[in-house]
Write a protein that holds these residues in place. Structure first.
Motif, mmCIF file in Angstrom:
data_model
loop_
_atom_site.group_PDB
_atom_site.id
_atom_site.type_symbol
_atom_site.label_atom_id
_atom_site.label_comp_id
_atom_site.label_asym_id
_atom_site.label_seq_id
_atom_site.Cartn_x
_atom_site.Cartn_y
_atom_site.Cartn_z
ATOM 1 N N ALA A 178 -14.739 43.983 -41.822
ATOM 2 C CA ALA A 178 -16.090 43.937 -42.385
ATOM 3 C C ALA A 178 -16.756 42.618 -42.010
ATOM 4 C CB ALA A 178 -16.029 44.082 -43.902
ATOM 5 N N VAL A 179 -18.036 42.694 -41.700
ATOM 6 C CA VAL A 179 -18.830 41.508 -41.383
ATOM 7 C C VAL A 179 -19.962 41.413 -42.394
ATOM 8 C CG1 VAL A 179 -20.319 40.392 -39.683
ATOM 9 C CG2 VAL A 179 -18.280 41.622 -38.930
ATOM 10 N N VAL A 180 -20.045 40.298 -43.083
ATOM 11 C CA VAL A 180 -21.093 40.072 -44.074
ATOM 12 C C VAL A 180 -22.234 39.321 -43.400
ATOM 13 C CG1 VAL A 180 -21.664 39.057 -46.308
ATOM 14 C CG2 VAL A 180 -19.372 39.978 -45.908
ATOM 15 N N ILE A 181 -23.380 39.989 -43.265
ATOM 16 C CA ILE A 181 -24.534 39.374 -42.595
ATOM 17 C C ILE A 181 -25.406 38.712 -43.655
ATOM 18 C CG2 ILE A 181 -26.458 39.757 -41.008
ATOM 19 C CD1 ILE A 181 -25.101 42.384 -40.191
ATOM 20 N N LYS A 182 -25.631 37.415 -43.510
ATOM 21 C CA LYS A 182 -26.356 36.668 -44.530
ATOM 22 C C LYS A 182 -27.487 35.811 -44.000
ATOM 23 C CE LYS A 182 -22.498 33.361 -44.553
ATOM 24 N NZ LYS A 182 -21.451 32.729 -45.398
ATOM 25 N N GLN A 183 -27.850 36.014 -42.734
ATOM 26 C CA GLN A 183 -28.966 35.270 -42.170
ATOM 27 C C GLN A 183 -29.462 35.952 -40.908
ATOM 28 O OE1 GLN A 183 -27.173 31.449 -41.366
ATOM 29 N NE2 GLN A 183 -26.426 32.067 -39.363
ATOM 30 N N GLY A 184 -30.570 35.445 -40.375
ATOM 31 C CA GLY A 184 -31.125 36.015 -39.155
ATOM 32 C C GLY A 184 -32.245 36.997 -39.437
ATOM 33 N N SER A 185 -32.357 38.022 -38.596
ATOM 34 C CA SER A 185 -33.365 39.067 -38.781
ATOM 35 C C SER A 185 -32.850 40.109 -39.755
ATOM 36 C CB SER A 185 -33.686 39.728 -37.436
ATOM 37 O OG SER A 185 -34.354 40.961 -37.638
ATOM 38 N N ILE A 186 -33.570 40.330 -40.838
ATOM 39 C CA ILE A 186 -33.124 41.326 -41.817
ATOM 40 C C ILE A 186 -33.197 42.725 -41.220
ATOM 41 C CG2 ILE A 186 -35.397 41.632 -42.913
ATOM 42 C CD1 ILE A 186 -33.863 41.854 -45.597
ATOM 43 N N THR A 187 -34.152 42.954 -40.309
ATOM 44 C CA THR A 187 -34.243 44.242 -39.629
ATOM 45 C C THR A 187 -33.000 44.487 -38.781
ATOM 46 O OG1 THR A 187 -36.645 44.060 -39.523
ATOM 47 C CG2 THR A 187 -35.616 45.640 -38.048
ATOM 48 N N LYS A 188 -32.561 43.469 -38.051
ATOM 49 C CA LYS A 188 -31.375 43.600 -37.214
ATOM 50 C C LYS A 188 -30.124 43.776 -38.074
ATOM 51 C CE LYS A 188 -29.537 41.683 -32.925
ATOM 52 N NZ LYS A 188 -29.638 40.567 -31.935
ATOM 53 N N ALA A 189 -30.102 43.098 -39.225
ATOM 54 C CA ALA A 189 -28.974 43.257 -40.153
ATOM 55 C C ALA A 189 -28.889 44.693 -40.643
ATOM 56 C CB ALA A 189 -29.135 42.300 -41.331
ATOM 57 N N MET A 190 -30.048 45.278 -40.983
ATOM 58 C CA MET A 190 -30.077 46.668 -41.416
ATOM 59 C C MET A 190 -29.628 47.604 -40.298
ATOM 60 S SD MET A 190 -33.673 46.876 -43.467
ATOM 61 C CE MET A 190 -33.917 46.129 -45.089
ATOM 62 N N ARG A 191 -30.103 47.340 -39.079
ATOM 63 C CA ARG A 191 -29.722 48.181 -37.938
ATOM 64 C C ARG A 191 -28.218 48.150 -37.723
ATOM 65 N NH1 ARG A 191 -32.286 46.859 -32.466
ATOM 66 N NH2 ARG A 191 -30.797 48.481 -31.887
ATOM 67 N N ALA A 192 -27.638 46.961 -37.810
ATOM 68 C CA ALA A 192 -26.192 46.839 -37.613
ATOM 69 C C ALA A 192 -25.433 47.609 -38.686
ATOM 70 C CB ALA A 192 -25.789 45.364 -37.629
ATOM 71 N N SER A 193 -25.881 47.491 -39.919
ATOM 72 C CA SER A 193 -25.198 48.131 -41.032
ATOM 73 C C SER A 193 -25.306 49.648 -40.995
ATOM 74 C CB SER A 193 -25.750 47.605 -42.364
ATOM 75 O OG SER A 193 -24.992 48.084 -43.452
ATOM 76 N N THR A 194 -26.328 50.169 -40.296
ATOM 77 C CA THR A 194 -26.560 51.616 -40.270
ATOM 78 C C THR A 194 -26.258 52.254 -38.912
ATOM 79 O OG1 THR A 194 -28.906 51.246 -39.720
ATOM 80 C CG2 THR A 194 -28.351 51.495 -42.050
ATOM 81 N N ALA A 195 -25.697 51.499 -37.969
ATOM 82 C CA ALA A 195 -25.434 52.018 -36.621
ATOM 83 C C ALA A 195 -24.192 52.899 -36.627
ATOM 84 C CB ALA A 195 -25.279 50.860 -35.639
ATOM 85 N N VAL A 196 -24.380 54.191 -36.753
ATOM 86 C CA VAL A 196 -23.260 55.134 -36.837
ATOM 87 C C VAL A 196 -22.443 55.068 -35.549
ATOM 88 C CG1 VAL A 196 -22.588 57.549 -37.144
ATOM 89 C CG2 VAL A 196 -24.622 56.648 -38.312
ATOM 90 N N PRO A 197 -21.139 54.774 -35.620
ATOM 91 C CA PRO A 197 -20.311 54.629 -34.423
ATOM 92 C C PRO A 197 -20.336 55.871 -33.533
ATOM 93 C CG PRO A 197 -19.114 53.886 -36.368
ATOM 94 C CD PRO A 197 -20.364 54.566 -36.859
ATOM 95 N N GLY A 198 -20.590 55.662 -32.244
ATOM 96 C CA GLY A 198 -20.612 56.760 -31.300
ATOM 97 C C GLY A 198 -21.923 57.500 -31.234
ATOM 98 N N VAL A 199 -22.782 57.302 -32.233
ATOM 99 C CA VAL A 199 -24.077 57.973 -32.260
ATOM 100 C C VAL A 199 -25.182 56.993 -31.884
ATOM 101 C CG1 VAL A 199 -25.739 59.220 -33.682
ATOM 102 C CG2 VAL A 199 -23.291 59.607 -34.000
ATOM 103 N N VAL A 200 -25.180 55.831 -32.513
ATOM 104 C CA VAL A 200 -26.157 54.792 -32.219
ATOM 105 C C VAL A 200 -25.433 53.611 -31.590
ATOM 106 C CG1 VAL A 200 -27.873 53.210 -33.192
ATOM 107 C CG2 VAL A 200 -27.633 55.517 -34.125
ATOM 108 N N GLU A 201 -26.019 53.035 -30.563
ATOM 109 C CA GLU A 201 -25.389 51.921 -29.870
ATOM 110 C C GLU A 201 -25.152 50.749 -30.823
ATOM 111 O OE1 GLU A 201 -25.871 51.251 -25.386
ATOM 112 O OE2 GLU A 201 -27.361 49.942 -26.295
ATOM 113 N N PRO A 202 -23.997 50.095 -30.723
ATOM 114 C CA PRO A 202 -23.710 48.943 -31.580
ATOM 115 C C PRO A 202 -24.761 47.851 -31.447
ATOM 116 C CG PRO A 202 -21.732 49.651 -30.425
ATOM 117 C CD PRO A 202 -22.871 50.413 -29.818
ATOM 118 N N VAL A 203 -24.892 47.073 -32.488
ATOM 119 C CA VAL A 203 -25.834 45.955 -32.500
ATOM 120 C C VAL A 203 -25.035 44.669 -32.305
ATOM 121 C CG1 VAL A 203 -27.507 44.678 -33.891
ATOM 122 C CG2 VAL A 203 -27.424 47.179 -34.013
ATOM 123 N N ILE A 204 -25.513 43.815 -31.423
ATOM 124 C CA ILE A 204 -24.808 42.565 -31.149
ATOM 125 C C ILE A 204 -25.409 41.435 -31.980
ATOM 126 C CG2 ILE A 204 -24.179 40.866 -29.396
ATOM 127 C CD1 ILE A 204 -24.338 43.062 -27.322
#
Length: 366
Positions: A178-204
């Motif tokens: 698990a990775v706890v995202i606590k800074q940066g772009s909140i939009t990117k944090a949401m994208r990473a948290s919702t990127a379904v494996p194999g369906v949506v490309e991972p977020v770096i």
């Protein structure tokens, strides 16, 4: 004798003063909100938020996974439950699983590029071999949906500075941690948290390949307690396992494996539940995680489930005046991020976008 009586009275008076002083200075317990993942059923979270606001329950910390990270993120930004409802139930969620953008919305350069390379799928070539993408979708439409609803494009040094301190949970695809995202772009944090494996490309993020946090920590009670919460309100919208009769094809197998992983992470988190904590489990087992038409029903079931826990929830209520001051402080922090921000220009594959923008403007949400 008279002197002894006076001393007893004086001692009693001093003791009373100390007790009263302690009552005045005693702080209320800090409350953390945990919102789990569950796809379209995440609208149940909004129903729970409505009840929390009805009971004047202040939230001091928010942690969420997947759709819980999205709803929790909006709440952390300072939106009220009814505002989140207007946003979430008017977004074209079905189109977040499409990367196709209409030709009329493309720039001239992109039109020429599509005309020259008119392929509906993505392949690459390097190191002497053909390479396929790491997800069926790039996630650009999903990203645009998140930008439209959060309306925040700037990077934030710390999510602690939001209206409510916030954490989004993703999973490192290389380590399964698990990775706890606590800074940066909140939009990117949401994208990473919702990127379904194999369906949506991972977020770096920070060099890590991040995907949906449900496979690592779907109900991050430990995270919100580490933030400082004394009492936790956790909302579990996980799915039950399919029966043998319900497993008929490859998709069913994939869904079953995903459910096993997320449910196991939730079971691990249950050991962090304390006596004063509140666990809310909406009756949404029969609802789909991918059919976004169920969202109004899920919201209603969220309200009903929270009301069933009213005995515990009302113990966390504060006075009308204290709740008013809490809300004012939230709005003050919200204005820091929203006042003067340049509104993002978004391209979405739908006419609903324009209707939604007008709605948000009319409601003063943009």
């Amino acid at each position: 004798m008279r002197l002894i009586s006076l001393l007893i009275i004086l001692f009693s008076f001093c003791s009373l003063c100390v007790v009263n002083a302690e009552e005045v200075t005693k702080e209320r317990p800090k409350i953390g909100l945990v919102l789990s993942g569950g796809g379209a059923k995440g609208a149940a979270h909004i129903g729970v938020l409505k009840v929390l606001e009805q009971y004047n329950i202040p939230i001091d910390y928010v942690a969420g996974t997947s759709i819980g990270a999205y709803v929790g993120g909006l709440y952390a930004l300072g939106y009220q439950a009814d505002q989140i409802e207007k946003i979430m139930l008017n977004l074209p969620w079905d189109e977040s699983y499409s990367d196709f953008i209409p030709r009329e919305l493309l720039s001239l350069k992109d039109k020429n590029h599509r005309d020259q390379y008119n392929m509906s799928f993505r392949l690459g070539y390097s190191d002497g071999q053909l390479k396929a993408p790491s997800g069926l979708l790039l996630g650009q439409s999903a990203g645009n949906l998140l930008k439209l609803s959060t309306d925040v494009v700037a990077k934030i040094d710390s999510f602690d500075d939001l209206a409510i301190p916030y954490r989004a949970i993703a999973a490192n695809l290389a380590t399964a941690k698990a990775v706890v995202i606590k800074q940066g772009s909140i939009t990117k944090a949401m994208r990473a948290s919702t990127a379904v494996p194999g369906v949506v490309e991972p977020v770096i993020i920070d060099g890590q390949l991040l995907v949906d946090g449900g496979i690592a920590n779907n109900m991050p009670i430990d995270v919100v307690k580490a933030m400082g919460a004394d009492i936790v309100i956790a909302v579990d919208i996980g799915s039950p396992l399919l029966t043998k009769a319900g497993i008929n094809d490859t998709i069913d197998v994939f869904n079953q494996l995903s459910t096993i992983l997320t449910n196991n992470t939730t079971l691990v988190q249950m050991k962090y539940i304390s006596t004063g904590d509140v666990l809310i489990r909406p009756k949404i087992d029969n609802l789909s995680t991918t059919d976004f038409t169920v969202m109004p029903e899920a919201l209603t079931l969220g309200v009903e489930s929270a009301l069933l826990a009213q005995d515990k929830l009302t113990l966390l209520s504060v006075s009308q005046q204290e709740y008013y001051e809490y809300q004012q402080e939230k709005q003050r922090k919200k204005r820091v991020w929203f006042d003067g921000i340049t509104r993002p220009v978004l391209i979405l594959n739908t006419k609903i976008t324009h209707k939604l923008v007008r709605l948000l403007l009319r409601e003063n949400l943009l």
